[in-house]
Motif scaffolding. Structure first.
Motif, PDB file in Angstrom:
ATOM      1  N   GLN A 177      98.276 -22.193 -28.680  1.00 57.19           N
ATOM      2  CA  GLN A 177      97.518 -21.220 -29.463  1.00 57.19           C
ATOM      3  C   GLN A 177      96.313 -20.696 -28.676  1.00 57.19           C
ATOM      4  O   GLN A 177      95.971 -19.521 -28.771  1.00 57.19           O
ATOM      5  N   ARG A 196      97.566 -18.137 -26.438  1.00 57.05           N
ATOM      6  CA  ARG A 196      97.871 -16.913 -27.189  1.00 57.05           C
ATOM      7  C   ARG A 196      96.592 -16.079 -27.392  1.00 57.05           C
ATOM      8  O   ARG A 196      96.590 -14.865 -27.226  1.00 57.05           O
ATOM      9  N   ARG A 212      94.087  -3.068 -21.569  1.00 56.98           N
ATOM     10  CA  ARG A 212      94.323  -1.761 -22.170  1.00 56.98           C
ATOM     11  C   ARG A 212      93.071  -0.881 -22.106  1.00 56.98           C
ATOM     12  O   ARG A 212      93.159   0.293 -21.811  1.00 56.98           O
ATOM     13  N   ASN A 256      85.797  -5.193 -35.838  1.00 58.02           N
ATOM     14  CA  ASN A 256      86.646  -5.189 -37.042  1.00 58.02           C
ATOM     15  C   ASN A 256      86.664  -6.553 -37.700  1.00 58.02           C
ATOM     16  O   ASN A 256      87.596  -6.890 -38.427  1.00 58.02           O
ATOM     17  N   ASP A 257      85.620  -7.328 -37.405  1.00 59.83           N
ATOM     18  CA  ASP A 257      85.488  -8.674 -37.980  1.00 59.83           C
ATOM     19  C   ASP A 257      86.696  -9.540 -37.619  1.00 59.83           C
ATOM     20  O   ASP A 257      87.125 -10.379 -38.410  1.00 59.83           O
ATOM     21  N   THR A 258      87.215  -9.318 -36.414  1.00 56.62           N
ATOM     22  CA  THR A 258      88.429 -10.048 -36.023  1.00 56.62           C
ATOM     23  C   THR A 258      88.156 -11.530 -35.762  1.00 56.62           C
ATOM     24  O   THR A 258      89.085 -12.341 -35.828  1.00 56.62           O
ATOM     25  N   ALA A 284      89.183 -13.210 -38.662  1.00 55.93           N
ATOM     26  CA  ALA A 284      90.643 -13.368 -38.738  1.00 55.93           C
ATOM     27  C   ALA A 284      91.100 -14.580 -37.923  1.00 55.93           C
ATOM     28  O   ALA A 284      91.967 -15.332 -38.351  1.00 55.93           O
ATOM     29  N   LEU A 303      90.018 -17.712 -39.717  1.00 51.17           N
ATOM     30  CA  LEU A 303      90.743 -17.869 -40.986  1.00 51.17           C
ATOM     31  C   LEU A 303      92.165 -18.396 -40.746  1.00 51.17           C
ATOM     32  O   LEU A 303      92.760 -19.003 -41.638  1.00 51.17           O
ATOM     33  N   VAL A 312      95.074 -21.907 -36.960  1.00 49.20           N
ATOM     34  CA  VAL A 312      94.923 -22.388 -35.592  1.00 49.20           C
ATOM     35  C   VAL A 312      93.701 -23.313 -35.519  1.00 49.20           C
ATOM     36  O   VAL A 312      92.674 -22.994 -36.113  1.00 49.20           O
ATOM     37  N   MET A 339      93.877 -12.663 -46.550  1.00 46.08           N
ATOM     38  CA  MET A 339      92.609 -12.019 -46.908  1.00 46.08           C
ATOM     39  C   MET A 339      92.574 -10.567 -46.468  1.00 46.08           C
ATOM     40  O   MET A 339      92.963 -10.243 -45.348  1.00 46.08           O
ATOM     41  N   ALA A 385      89.655  -7.892 -46.198  1.00 43.13           N
ATOM     42  CA  ALA A 385      88.192  -7.826 -46.286  1.00 43.13           C
ATOM     43  C   ALA A 385      87.713  -6.381 -46.158  1.00 43.13           C
ATOM     44  O   ALA A 385      88.518  -5.452 -46.113  1.00 43.13           O
ATOM     45  N   GLN A 407      86.484  -5.053 -43.582  1.00 46.40           N
ATOM     46  CA  GLN A 407      87.000  -4.531 -42.320  1.00 46.40           C
ATOM     47  C   GLN A 407      88.456  -4.974 -42.145  1.00 46.40           C
ATOM     48  O   GLN A 407      88.916  -5.865 -42.860  1.00 46.40           O
ATOM     49  N   SER A 408      89.119  -4.370 -41.172  1.00 47.24           N
ATOM     50  CA  SER A 408      90.575  -4.558 -41.105  1.00 47.24           C
ATOM     51  C   SER A 408      91.011  -5.930 -40.607  1.00 47.24           C
ATOM     52  O   SER A 408      92.133  -6.344 -40.851  1.00 47.24           O
ATOM     53  N   LEU A 409      90.138  -6.630 -39.886  1.00 52.41           N
ATOM     54  CA  LEU A 409      90.486  -7.920 -39.244  1.00 52.41           C
ATOM     55  C   LEU A 409      91.630  -7.739 -38.239  1.00 52.41           C
ATOM     56  O   LEU A 409      92.378  -8.676 -37.968  1.00 52.41           O
ATOM     57  N   CYS A 410      91.782  -6.520 -37.733  1.00 49.92           N
ATOM     58  CA  CYS A 410      92.815  -6.240 -36.736  1.00 49.92           C
ATOM     59  C   CYS A 410      92.183  -5.671 -35.471  1.00 49.92           C
ATOM     60  O   CYS A 410      91.104  -5.077 -35.528  1.00 49.92           O
ATOM     61  N   TYR A 411      92.858  -5.844 -34.358  1.00 46.89           N
ATOM     62  CA  TYR A 411      92.324  -5.382 -33.078  1.00 46.89           C
ATOM     63  C   TYR A 411      92.626  -3.907 -32.854  1.00 46.89           C
ATOM     64  O   TYR A 411      93.793  -3.498 -32.880  1.00 46.89           O
ATOM     65  N   ALA A 412      91.551  -3.143 -32.618  1.00 44.17           N
ATOM     66  CA  ALA A 412      91.690  -1.690 -32.502  1.00 44.17           C
ATOM     67  C   ALA A 412      92.503  -1.271 -31.286  1.00 44.17           C
ATOM     68  O   ALA A 412      93.157  -0.230 -31.305  1.00 44.17           O
ATOM     69  N   GLU A 413      92.477  -2.072 -30.222  1.00 42.87           N
ATOM     70  CA  GLU A 413      93.196  -1.699 -28.997  1.00 42.87           C
ATOM     71  C   GLU A 413      94.685  -2.017 -29.089  1.00 42.87           C
ATOM     72  O   GLU A 413      95.469  -1.574 -28.256  1.00 42.87           O
ATOM     73  N   LEU A 414      95.071  -2.831 -30.070  1.00 45.88           N
ATOM     74  CA  LEU A 414      96.481  -3.203 -30.207  1.00 45.88           C
ATOM     75  C   LEU A 414      97.152  -2.312 -31.248  1.00 45.88           C
ATOM     76  O   LEU A 414      96.496  -1.806 -32.162  1.00 45.88           O
ATOM     77  N   GLU A 424     101.823  -4.996 -32.571  1.00 44.92           N
ATOM     78  CA  GLU A 424     101.222  -6.043 -31.727  1.00 44.92           C
ATOM     79  C   GLU A 424     100.255  -6.905 -32.528  1.00 44.92           C
ATOM     80  O   GLU A 424     100.204  -8.127 -32.358  1.00 44.92           O
ATOM     81  N   PHE A 433      99.288 -12.213 -35.112  1.00 42.95           N
ATOM     82  CA  PHE A 433      98.957 -13.073 -36.249  1.00 42.95           C
ATOM     83  C   PHE A 433     100.168 -13.893 -36.713  1.00 42.95           C
ATOM     84  O   PHE A 433      99.992 -15.026 -37.169  1.00 42.95           O
ATOM     85  N   LEU A 444      99.944 -16.819 -34.493  1.00 40.92           N
ATOM     86  CA  LEU A 444      98.846 -17.732 -34.842  1.00 40.92           C
ATOM     87  C   LEU A 444      99.162 -18.523 -36.120  1.00 40.92           C
ATOM     88  O   LEU A 444      98.725 -19.658 -36.280  1.00 40.92           O
ATOM     89  N   ARG A 483      98.701  -7.296 -42.677  1.00 42.42           N
ATOM     90  CA  ARG A 483      98.229  -8.530 -42.029  1.00 42.42           C
ATOM     91  C   ARG A 483      97.999  -9.630 -43.071  1.00 42.42           C
ATOM     92  O   ARG A 483      98.363 -10.790 -42.868  1.00 42.42           O
TER      93      ARG A 483
END
Lengths: 226, 235
Positions: free
Chosen positions: A6, A9, A20, A80-82, A85, A88, A91, B83, B85, B87-94, B98, B103, B106, B147
């Motif tokens: 993990q 990853r 990128r 993006n508050d990742t 994530a 949460l 892992v 969840m 929230a 914000q998206s809790l996702c990566y903007a570059e992906l 992806e 996730f 994970l 997600r």
């Protein structure tokens, strides 16, 4: 095993995002190269002066570019508050820390790979006479910056003045690491290289990294949960 | 580890410095129910979701997560939480795909049907292989929902899920949440869009200045009833 899978990853995710955007690496390399150019104009080029000043130049470049990478890499997790994530997910939080630290070490190393030959070229510095030892100390230095920096960068993620606070908190803790790095490099680039002294400082750096790795693994979770 | 069927919040309080965000909130969340967590801005709704998500440590009190009468803790709890929230809790570059692959890895979800999930949330097929930074607000919200649903969570926490969606999208999402609830999931929705959850929410809790001032379970509440309850108790 799952912990390392993990962590890998998460590290790969960070590197993929960076590959990128190329935002951090480009900034770090540009800044590192700029420092080398400034050094080449600001310092005398005679052999004695170069041998005594090039270790400091190398480690200042690594320190400054490393801080740039740390700040931006963790800013990305804030956008993006990742980070939430990641925390949460089921892992282990140690995997989150290790993944971030490994990716950070890779970024710092990528700059060292560019800056070191540039220093050797512009200042005619004998940095590659003991390439193996130098590579080892740079790897250990990068790991130390990444481990110590990742803990504090993650902790300061929600602090408004984190850009100012990060170097203020980080540099005092990194001083022993930079001293060890500089002393090792200095011992290797002398007219009569002192490999015994170099290995003493390499061992010191290894122990320092290991101590902070254990401490970081211990405190990371409690620092990142509100 | 089984799916969560009960979450017991016991006297949970949270302070941020001198600010009191939650003041001894106690309530139960049950499987196959949708709790509408309502209140004005600053009432403590997001903090309560944070505590429920395990990412905010309560100053006092505790939350017990149970599955089939047994306590569930740590990573097993987090595996069961989805969840959405602010914000998206996702990566903007992906790309969307992806992000979801990341996730899924994970969460160790091996049978994730990402395309079907993206179909379900209505994310345009052409956008799925584009970096998510190019998405509109509504598309980002759909990705965030995908997600959250990817792991088939048994506790779904949604903070203003209808933001950025047009009326049709919001009503469709409300309908999907109703289906998810019917599958046994505990759904907790923080929203000001009462119309979108009308007819589906069967548990209403209202927070005011960190305290639980109203809680009731019933049949699916109508829009008028929700509006009436909100105006009577949130102010």
């Amino acid at each position: 095993m799952s912990l390392f899978r993990q962590a890998a990853r998460i590290a790969w995710k960070d590197l993929r995002v960076e590959l990128r955007s190329k935002e951090i690496v480009a900034t770090m390399i540009f800044f590192g190269a700029l420092l080398v150019v400034i050094y080449s104009f600001a310092f005398p080029h005679d052999d004695k002066a170069v041998r005594s000043s090039v270790p400091g130049m190398l480690w200042v470049a690594i320190a400054f570019t490393g801080t740039i990478a740390l700040g931006r890499a963790f800013d990305r997790e804030r956008e993006n508050d990742t980070m939430r994530a990641l925390l949460l997910s089921p892992v282990p939080r140690l995997a989150v820390f290790l993944g971030k630290a490994v990716a950070m070490a890779a970024l710092v190393l990528s700059v060292a790979v560019i800056v070191t030959p540039l220093l050797a070229l512009f200042l005619d510095a004998p940095l590659f006479d003991y390439a193996g030892e130098l590579a080892l100390v740079v790897v250990l230095g990068a790991l130390g910056i990444a481990v110590i920096g990742s803990v504090f960068a993650a902790t300061l993620l929600k602090v408004r003045s984190r850009d100012v606070l990060l170097p203020v908190i980080l540099y005092p803790l990194l001083v022993p690491l930079f001293v060890a790095g500089t002393k090792t490099t200095a011992a290797l680039v002398q007219v009569h290289p002192n490999t015994e002294a170099a290995w003493y400082w390499i061992r010191f750096l290894g122990i320092y990294d290991a101590a902070f790795l254990v401490l970081s693994l211990w405190v990371f979770e409690s620092l990142v949960i509100e | 580890m089984g799916r969560l069927d009960l979450v017991a919040i016991e006297k949970v309080a949270k302070r941020f410095g001198s600010e009191r965000a939650l003041a001894g909130v106690s309530m139960e969340l049950r499987g196959s129910s949708m709790c509408a967590l309502l209140g004005h801005n600053g009432a403590g709704k997001t903090t309560l979701l944070g505590v429920l998500s395990t990412l905010v440590r309560p100053s006092s009190g505790k939350i017990a997560y149970r599955a089939g009468g047994k306590d569930v803790t740590g990573e097993d709890v987090r595996r069961e939480i989805g969840m959405l929230a602010h914000q998206s809790l996702c990566y903007a570059e992906l790309t969307a795909v992806e992000n979801l692959e990341l996730f899924a890895g994970l969460y160790d979800v091996r049978d994730a049907n990402i395309d079907a999930l993206l179909d379900k949330v209505g994310l345009d097929k052409r956008a799925r292989h584009r970096a998510s930074r190019t998405y509109s607000r509504g598309m980002v919200q759909r990705l965030a929902l995908a997600r959250a649903l990817l792991t088939r969570p048994s506790l779904l926490l949604l903070d203003e899920p209808f933001t950025g969606l047009d009326r049709g999208g919001a009503l469709a999402l409300g309908e999907q949440l109703g289906e998810i609830k019917a599958q046994g999931t505990i759904v907790v929705v923080v929203t000001h869009d009462l119309e979108a959850i009308a007819g589906r929410a069967d548990h209403v809790a209202i927070l005011r200045r960190g305290s639980l001032v109203f809680e009731e379970r019933g049949d699916a509440y109508s829009y008028e009833t929700l509006k009436d309850i909100y105006h009577r108790h949130a102010n």
